[in-house]
Design a protein around this motif. Structure first.
Motif, PDB file in Angstrom:
ATOM      1  N   ASP A   4     -81.378 -21.474 -47.825  1.00 36.75           N
ATOM      2  CA  ASP A   4     -82.045 -20.799 -48.935  1.00 36.75           C
ATOM      3  C   ASP A   4     -82.665 -19.510 -48.412  1.00 36.75           C
ATOM      4  OD1 ASP A   4     -83.188 -20.386 -51.527  1.00 36.75           O
ATOM      5  OD2 ASP A   4     -85.108 -20.996 -50.667  1.00 36.75           O
ATOM      6  N   PRO A   5     -82.279 -18.343 -48.982  1.00 35.09           N
ATOM      7  CA  PRO A   5     -81.280 -18.198 -50.046  1.00 35.09           C
ATOM      8  C   PRO A   5     -79.862 -18.334 -49.515  1.00 35.09           C
ATOM      9  CG  PRO A   5     -82.136 -16.059 -49.409  1.00 35.09           C
ATOM     10  CD  PRO A   5     -82.941 -17.064 -48.647  1.00 35.09           C
ATOM     11  N   GLN A   6     -78.979 -18.638 -50.446  1.00 34.46           N
ATOM     12  CA  GLN A   6     -77.564 -18.767 -50.119  1.00 34.46           C
ATOM     13  C   GLN A   6     -76.965 -17.366 -49.884  1.00 34.46           C
ATOM     14  OE1 GLN A   6     -75.172 -21.461 -50.097  1.00 34.46           O
ATOM     15  NE2 GLN A   6     -77.046 -22.592 -49.663  1.00 34.46           N
ATOM     16  N   PRO A   7     -75.958 -17.248 -49.005  1.00 34.80           N
ATOM     17  CA  PRO A   7     -75.311 -18.333 -48.267  1.00 34.80           C
ATOM     18  C   PRO A   7     -75.773 -18.450 -46.822  1.00 34.80           C
ATOM     19  CG  PRO A   7     -73.885 -16.426 -48.253  1.00 34.80           C
ATOM     20  CD  PRO A   7     -75.139 -16.010 -48.984  1.00 34.80           C
ATOM     21  N   CYS A   8     -76.600 -17.507 -46.336  1.00 36.13           N
ATOM     22  CA  CYS A   8     -76.891 -17.495 -44.900  1.00 36.13           C
ATOM     23  C   CYS A   8     -78.377 -17.351 -44.628  1.00 36.13           C
ATOM     24  CB  CYS A   8     -76.105 -16.393 -44.197  1.00 36.13           C
ATOM     25  SG  CYS A   8     -76.350 -14.762 -44.923  1.00 36.13           S
ATOM     26  N   GLY A   9     -79.205 -17.894 -45.509  1.00 42.51           N
ATOM     27  CA  GLY A   9     -80.638 -17.857 -45.284  1.00 42.51           C
ATOM     28  C   GLY A   9     -81.062 -18.936 -44.305  1.00 42.51           C
ATOM     29  N   PRO A  10     -82.371 -19.027 -44.031  1.00 39.34           N
ATOM     30  CA  PRO A  10     -82.849 -20.087 -43.146  1.00 39.34           C
ATOM     31  C   PRO A  10     -82.708 -21.466 -43.802  1.00 39.34           C
ATOM     32  CG  PRO A  10     -84.695 -18.931 -44.144  1.00 39.34           C
ATOM     33  CD  PRO A  10     -83.463 -18.172 -44.530  1.00 39.34           C
ATOM     34  N   VAL A  11     -82.769 -22.488 -42.988  1.00 43.62           N
ATOM     35  CA  VAL A  11     -82.753 -23.870 -43.471  1.00 43.62           C
ATOM     36  C   VAL A  11     -84.212 -24.318 -43.539  1.00 43.62           C
ATOM     37  CG1 VAL A  11     -81.951 -26.218 -43.040  1.00 43.62           C
ATOM     38  CG2 VAL A  11     -80.504 -24.275 -42.425  1.00 43.62           C
ATOM     39  N   ARG A  12     -84.780 -24.293 -44.731  1.00 42.83           N
ATOM     40  CA  ARG A  12     -86.210 -24.571 -44.904  1.00 42.83           C
ATOM     41  C   ARG A  12     -86.460 -26.071 -44.998  1.00 42.83           C
ATOM     42  NH1 ARG A  12     -88.307 -19.424 -46.997  1.00 42.83           N
ATOM     43  NH2 ARG A  12     -86.487 -18.134 -47.455  1.00 42.83           N
ATOM     44  N   CYS A  13     -87.580 -26.480 -44.424  1.00 44.76           N
ATOM     45  CA  CYS A  13     -87.961 -27.892 -44.448  1.00 44.76           C
ATOM     46  C   CYS A  13     -88.094 -28.400 -45.877  1.00 44.76           C
ATOM     47  CB  CYS A  13     -89.273 -28.059 -43.686  1.00 44.76           C
ATOM     48  SG  CYS A  13     -90.010 -29.688 -43.781  1.00 44.76           S
ATOM     49  N   GLU A  14     -88.862 -27.681 -46.700  1.00 43.65           N
ATOM     50  CA  GLU A  14     -89.102 -28.182 -48.060  1.00 43.65           C
ATOM     51  C   GLU A  14     -87.835 -28.177 -48.898  1.00 43.65           C
ATOM     52  OE1 GLU A  14     -90.520 -23.800 -48.373  1.00 43.65           O
ATOM     53  OE2 GLU A  14     -90.310 -25.356 -46.849  1.00 43.65           O
ATOM     54  N   THR A  15     -86.922 -27.246 -48.633  1.00 47.29           N
ATOM     55  CA  THR A  15     -85.665 -27.218 -49.378  1.00 47.29           C
ATOM     56  C   THR A  15     -84.836 -28.459 -49.085  1.00 47.29           C
ATOM     57  OG1 THR A  15     -85.655 -24.799 -49.343  1.00 47.29           O
ATOM     58  CG2 THR A  15     -83.571 -25.894 -49.821  1.00 47.29           C
TER      59      THR A  15
END
Length: 693
Positions: A413-424
């Protein structure tokens, strides 16, 4: 209806106007609609007009913003607003040539404020005032000015009201680009102003003895006998717009009129004010007037905010499912169709994530919340017919989730190459499990695939997102696109505890194992995170901590409420109780009307939480959090399709004895009482609803 702004177009901070058409308001009724001015794309101002001391009357699309002085001077945000347009900016009262001395200013309800001033009208009468001046100001554009005489002899009181307006757009006012006041003309029993953006007028009852357009003045001469009163009523109107209709009033409200009682005297007013604020923020699409949903907050965020609307509707499920149904139907009409990577998303703007992460997409959050709210609303009693009507939208949300993840474990988030967030990941995991449960219950395919992905996510998350340290470890806030962990500790980790309601009163499993959950509970309950007034957005020892940072250390009420609920469900009552009592104490200092956030400074004896100067108040998620916070001690877990409700009360009874009446399960009244020993008793329920084990 306004179309939501594409995620790439805005960078929205809660409490701040978005970059783009600022301070969007819900559309007016078709009759004479005057939409908010959209003639300029405004940059976010470096400093917003402060609102922390303002008295904000709300009955959308109407607002009235005042200071404690009572007079509307035209400075800052002061004035009456209709759908984002300032209809009246100045309303100054003088009696016998002097302004009354305001001795009290207070909110009477979400849409009405009262100002009381005094005046000494008798010459040589000593220090005591003998005229009381009472002004009531309502969001619907009505102001009443009443003079009460306590003099020993008749008084002849000349009264002047100076009026003016710029008919400015709220976004322009926030950006500091307002124009001079417009010239007035005498109109009917008052004054009128015209501009290309629309026309406004003020009418008076009784009609003034004199009206001076050049000075913007209305004048009266009143003879007031001893002990008598006279009243002037002003009506502020945007021409062509219908009357402000408060959707939350009486039978039109989708929210049950619940009540709280108990050992703690604050709970009654806290719940009542929370419900009033929610009702004041209700809006609807004129094309579908039965579908109500919540605006995010006043004064800055009165336009579409899908993630906040869904989150608030979810927290208010104990007040019935009508708001959830209206919110879901409204947002279902915005879902992206056709082909492409965004197909199935509920669009939403980007939101600033603080100093450590780039902005996130609230559309991702909304898309994951949609099937969760639908599944949980069904447990609270949403009729099967309405559930089935909304199921295709939920299925498209879940399909988007699987497509966005692809062959991997995580949702960026955001797609397609954002960070991988814990809450997401927590939100995606919950959506998969509750979505699978919903698909199975309604005989639709896809549930097994969602469960298998959720199982793989749990395995990967517990390894990849846990950071070991001498203090026992912590979950990473995120992983960067190249796989590096972002280690700071923040309140967003509470989403790991919010797993969602399944059948039989059970909660879905979480992403953390038992040992990791216990460590997270310990961290959330420590002074690093628990300020004494609620959870800090960023731990006090983290680099970049700022007690006023909306993602950097301020207390965000929504996340604190989610934390209380999640800690309670996981069995960590001490930590849950401490946070609950802290927020309740903060609410009292704010007159029980919680802002969306406030300063995260440590609570000390005799201190009070520091208001954030730009926070929305009222705010939908903060008001809805009041409902979640007060229902958490009872541990209500309904399963309407199975005809059961399970109670898991907090044995520690953090608020002492607590009674909740007028809640709703399966469309019927539900009342519950928790004793000082932490035992729960159902006092009222739908016929045939059984107590689960």
């Amino acid at each position: 209806m306004h179309q939501p702004t594409p995620p790439s177009a805005t960078d929205e901070r809660p409490g701040l106007p978005p970059r783009g058409p600022a301070a969007q308001f819900p559309p007016e009724s078709p009759r004479g609609a005057v939409p908010p001015a959209q003639e300029a794309i405004l940059r976010r101002p470096t400093e917003l007009p402060p609102v922390h001391t303002a008295l904000i009357c709300v009955a959308l699309p109407g607002l009235a913003v005042s200071t404690a002085e009572g007079q509307l001077t035209g400075r800052g945000l002061e004035g009456y607003y209709r759908a984002g347009r300032r209809v009246l900016s100045r309303c100054q009262v003088r009696i016998a040539g002097r302004e009354p001395l305001v001795v009290q200013a207070r909110m009477q309800s979400a849409d009405r404020a009262r100002f009381v001033g005094t005046l000494r009208a008798t010459p040589h009468g000593g220090p005591d005032p003998d005229v009381l001046v009472e002004r009531t100001r309502s969001a619907d554009g009505v102001e009443r000015i009443t003079l009460h005489s306590a003099a020993m002899r008749p008084l002849r009181l000349p009264v002047e009201v100076a009026l003016g307006t710029d008919l400015a757009d709220l976004g322009a006012i926030a950006a500091g680009t307002v124009r001079p006041e417009l010239p007035a003309s005498v109109h009917d029993s008052g004054l009128r102003w015209s501009s290309p953006a629309g026309n406004a007028c003020v009418t008076a009852d009784p009609p003034p003895a004199d009206a001076l357009a050049s000075a913007g003045l209305l004048r009266w001469e009143f003879d007031v006998p001893p002990g008598s009163s006279v009243t002037v009523e002003l009506r502020v109107r945007l021409e062509g717009a219908g009357p402000v209709r408060t959707l939350g009033r009486a039978a039109t409200s989708p929210l049950a009129a619940a009540h709280a009682t108990g050992d703690d005297p604050r709970v009654r007013q806290f719940l009542r004010t929370s419900i009033e604020d929610l009702e004041a923020l209700l809006v609807h699409d004129p094309a579908h007037p039965m579908d109500t949903h919540l605006a995010a907050g006043a004064p800055w965020r009165c336009g579409p905010a899908p993630a906040e609307a869904l989150a608030a509707a979810r927290m208010t499920l104990p007040l019935g499912t009508r708001l959830a149904a209206g919110t879901l139907r409204t947002l279902a009409r915005t879902q992206v169709r056709g082909k492409g990577p965004r197909t199935g998303m509920i669009p939403g703007p980007r939101r600033d994530a603080g100093a450590h992460l780039p902005p996130g997409c609230t559309g991702t959050e909304a898309t994951l919340l949609f099937p969760v709210l639908l599944a949980e609303a069904r447990r609270w009693g949403l009729p099967e017919r309405e559930t089935e009507e909304l199921l295709p939208t939920a299925e498209r949300c879940l399909t988007w989730l699987r497509d966005a993840v692809g062959e991997g474990d995580y949702l960026c988030d955001p797609q397609p190459c954002g960070p991988v967030r814990c809450e997401t990941q927590a939100q995606a995991h919950r959506a998969a499990l509750l979505g699978a449960d919903l698909l199975d219950a309604l005989g639709r395919p896809g549930g097994q695939g969602l469960r298998e992905w959720a199982r793989a996510l749990r395995t990967a998350f517990r390894k990849d997102f846990w950071i070991d340290d001498p203090g026992g470890g912590r979950p990473a806030a995120a992983r960067t696109p190249d796989g590096r962990p972002v280690p700071h500790l923040g309140a967003s980790t509470v989403h790991l505890l919010d797993t969602g309601l399944l059948g039989g009163g059970a909660y879905a499993p979480g992403l953390l194992d038992k040992v990791q959950t216990e460590q997270l509970a310990r961290l959330l309950g420590s002074p690093v995170m628990d300020s004494g007034w609620g959870l800090r957005g960023l731990g006090a020892k983290e680099v970049g901590h700022n007690p006023f940072g909306h993602r950097g250390g301020a207390v965000r009420v929504h996340e604190t409420a989610i934390g209380v609920s999640g800690l309670a469900a996981a069995g960590y009552e001490k930590e849950a109780g401490s946070l609950l009592r802290g927020v309740l104490a903060a609410a009292e200092t704010f007159g029980h009307r919680l802002p969306e956030m406030y300063g995260g400074e440590q609570r000390t004896e005799g201190s009070a939480p520091l208001p954030h100067p730009a926070a929305c108040r009222p705010a939908a998620t903060a008001a809805a959090a009041g409902v979640l916070l007060l229902t958490t001690p009872a541990g209500i877990r309904p399963d309407a399709p199975a005809g059961t409700v399970t109670l898991r009360p907090l044995r520690s009874a953090p608020l002492g004895e607590l009674g909740m009446t007028g809640l709703r399960i399966s469309g019927a009244a539900f009342s519950v009482r928790v004793s000082r020993l932490g035992l729960a008793l159902v006092e009222e329920a739908a016929e045939g609803l059984q107590l689960g084990t």
